[in-house]
Enzyme design. Structure first.
Site, PDB file in Angstrom:
ATOM      1  N   HIS A 105       1.564   5.421  -1.714  1.00  0.00           N
ATOM      2  CA  HIS A 105       1.208   6.594  -2.527  1.00  0.00           C
ATOM      3  C   HIS A 105       2.479   7.142  -3.168  1.00  0.00           C
ATOM      4  CE1 HIS A 105      -2.881   6.826  -0.913  1.00  0.00           C
ATOM      5  NE2 HIS A 105      -2.323   6.321   0.169  1.00  0.00           N
ATOM      6  N   HIS A 138       0.870  -1.199   0.000  1.00  0.00           N
ATOM      7  CA  HIS A 138       0.000   0.000   0.000  1.00  0.00           C
ATOM      8  C   HIS A 138       0.895   1.233   0.000  1.00  0.00           C
ATOM      9  CE1 HIS A 138      -3.811   2.204   1.375  1.00  0.00           C
ATOM     10  NE2 HIS A 138      -2.881   3.139   1.192  1.00  0.00           N
ATOM     11  N   ASP A 166       1.528   2.650   3.522  1.00  0.00           N
ATOM     12  CA  ASP A 166       0.687   3.842   3.343  1.00  0.00           C
ATOM     13  C   ASP A 166       1.527   5.110   3.400  1.00  0.00           C
ATOM     14  OD1 ASP A 166      -1.606   5.222   2.731  1.00  0.00           O
ATOM     15  OD2 ASP A 166      -2.386   5.247   4.773  1.00  0.00           O
ATOM     16  N   HIS A 185     -10.474   1.355   1.805  1.00  0.00           N
ATOM     17  CA  HIS A 185     -10.246   2.373   2.835  1.00  0.00           C
ATOM     18  C   HIS A 185     -11.438   2.252   3.779  1.00  0.00           C
ATOM     19  CE1 HIS A 185      -8.617   6.193   4.495  1.00  0.00           C
ATOM     20  NE2 HIS A 185      -9.816   6.179   5.020  1.00  0.00           N
ATOM     21  N   LYS A 241      -9.233  -0.103  -5.877  1.00  0.00           N
ATOM     22  CA  LYS A 241      -9.289   0.584  -4.581  1.00  0.00           C
ATOM     23  C   LYS A 241     -10.648   1.228  -4.357  1.00  0.00           C
ATOM     24  CE  LYS A 241      -7.849   2.326  -0.732  1.00  0.00           C
ATOM     25  NZ  LYS A 241      -6.656   2.986  -0.250  1.00  0.00           N
ATOM     26  N   HIS A 294      -4.612  -0.489   5.919  1.00  0.00           N
ATOM     27  CA  HIS A 294      -4.195   0.271   7.120  1.00  0.00           C
ATOM     28  C   HIS A 294      -5.187   0.115   8.276  1.00  0.00           C
ATOM     29  CE1 HIS A 294      -6.872   3.054   5.110  1.00  0.00           C
ATOM     30  NE2 HIS A 294      -5.969   3.470   4.262  1.00  0.00           N
TER      31      HIS A 294
END
Ligand code: DOR
Ligand code: ZN
Length: 344
Positions: free
Chosen positions: A15, A13, A247, A136, A99, A174
């Site tokens: 970004h 995971h 994350d 999420h 996602k 997460h």
């Protein structure tokens, strides 16, 4: 123990952003991880296989020379995602998951899903094709206390979804609560979770006690100590349902140190060292390799990595700031000392 040699890990995971930000952060991840699941919450979001292919090319072009890092792409689920896009995603070979952002729950989630019932056809196709849904897990209902948003989302949305589509491969990303851990443990092998280093290391005091610490602010927000302990127990349990997902979420310093600061902790620089600290504190360094290098690959049906890397016990100071395009980025633990270091 003075050194710890592991199979090269993956980050399930991450970004990476785009443009100058991408160029600034990608070398950190490529140095630590062989592969990473790349989040699609760009502006505009990565909703199609064609957009994912273009984004993947931009990532590959931004890699340091000689790097063998592999980006694993994802699509951003919307209420308009057609089942045909799911088929194209499965067939293309480089999109590994979809996602699900509840609309309004977090950074760049405006294009996400308000009513998961509207995604029924896409989700059924994902279930049939074995393409994982990465969740999420927070309700965007403004009336729900922010510390309860994960639990309420699981009760209201995720548990019913898992019941309705029992073979859908799901990752609760997460996870931050005991209830989240218990939900994942109560499901069959098609349901798993990622754990961040910062949620293993910090509870909500780290965010709020003695002053607001914007570089500890992320979503889902860290919870009470009892929840953190449940996360650590899950991470070190040896259960194949729990694996590494940093994350790491870069934001320019000014966007974090602001009256309304952005959510996200930057950990790509030192993710593995942070996880090692959390596992060592739990007396479970011997469990780190499976968590970081085996469970995720097994869940995604990808081969485990074969290269190895070594962490050494050595003190080093985390930089106060890192270049971030025309701006700077403050990593988690900036200016502090870490006890583990990745060997070059
Ligand atoms: O803290 C977070 N940052 N949580 C998210 O869900 C999104 C992420 C980001 O993109 O900055
Ligand atoms: Zn994220």
């Amino acid at each position: 123990m003075q050194t710890l040699t592991l199979t090269r890990p993956d980050d399930w995971h991450l970004h990476l952003r785009d443009g100058a930000a991408l160029a600034a952060v990608l070398p950190h991840t490529a140095r630590q991880f062989a592969r990473a699941i790349v989040m699609p919450n760009l502006k505009p979001p990565v909703t199609s296989v064609a957009q994912a292919a273009a984004y993947r090319q931009r990532i590959l072009a931004a890699l340091p020379a000689g790097s063998d890092f592999t980006p694993l792409m994802t699509l951003y689920l919307t209420e308009a995602t057609p089942p045909e896009e799911i088929e194209r995603a499965k067939a293309c070979g480089f999109v590994h998951a979809v996602k699900y952002y509840p609309a309004g729950a977090t950074t760049h989630s405006e294009a996400g899903v308000s009513d998961i019932g509207k995604c029924r056809a896409a989700l059924e196709r994902m279930e049939a094709l074995g393409l994982p849904l990465l969740v999420h897990g927070e309700t965007a209902d403004a009336a729900v206390d922010i510390f309860d948003r994960e639990r309420v989302f699981i009760e209201q949305v995720l548990a019913p979804l898992a019941q309705r589509l029992p073979r859908l491969r799901l990752v609760l990303e997460h996870v931050t609560t005991r209830e989240g851990v218990e939900f994942v443990e109560s499901c069959g092998p098609s349901v798993a979770a990622t754990l961040t280093a910062h949620h293993l290391l910090y509870n909500r005091n780290a965010l709020l006690a003695g002053g607001v610490r914007p570089h500890h602010y992320c979503l889902p927000v860290p919870k009470r100590e009892a929840h953190r302990q449940a996360l650590v127990q899950a991470a070190v349990s040896g259960s194949a349902k729990f694996f590494l997902g940093s994350d790491s979420a870069p934001h320019a310093r000014g966007a974090k140190e602001a009256a309304c600061g952005c959510a996200g902790c930057y950990t790509a620089l030192h993710a593995l060292e942070l996880y090692a600290e959390a596992f060592e504190a739990a007396g479970a360094l011997d469990r780190l390799e499976a968590f970081a290098s085996f469970h995720g690959a097994d869940f995604y049906g990808l081969p485990r990595n074969t290269a190895r890397l070594t962490l050494e016990r050595a003190e080093w100071r985390v930089p106060q700031a890192l270049p971030y395009g025309d701006d700077v980025l403050v990593p988690l633990r900036a200016g502090e000392t870490l006890n583990w270091r990745l060997k070059a």
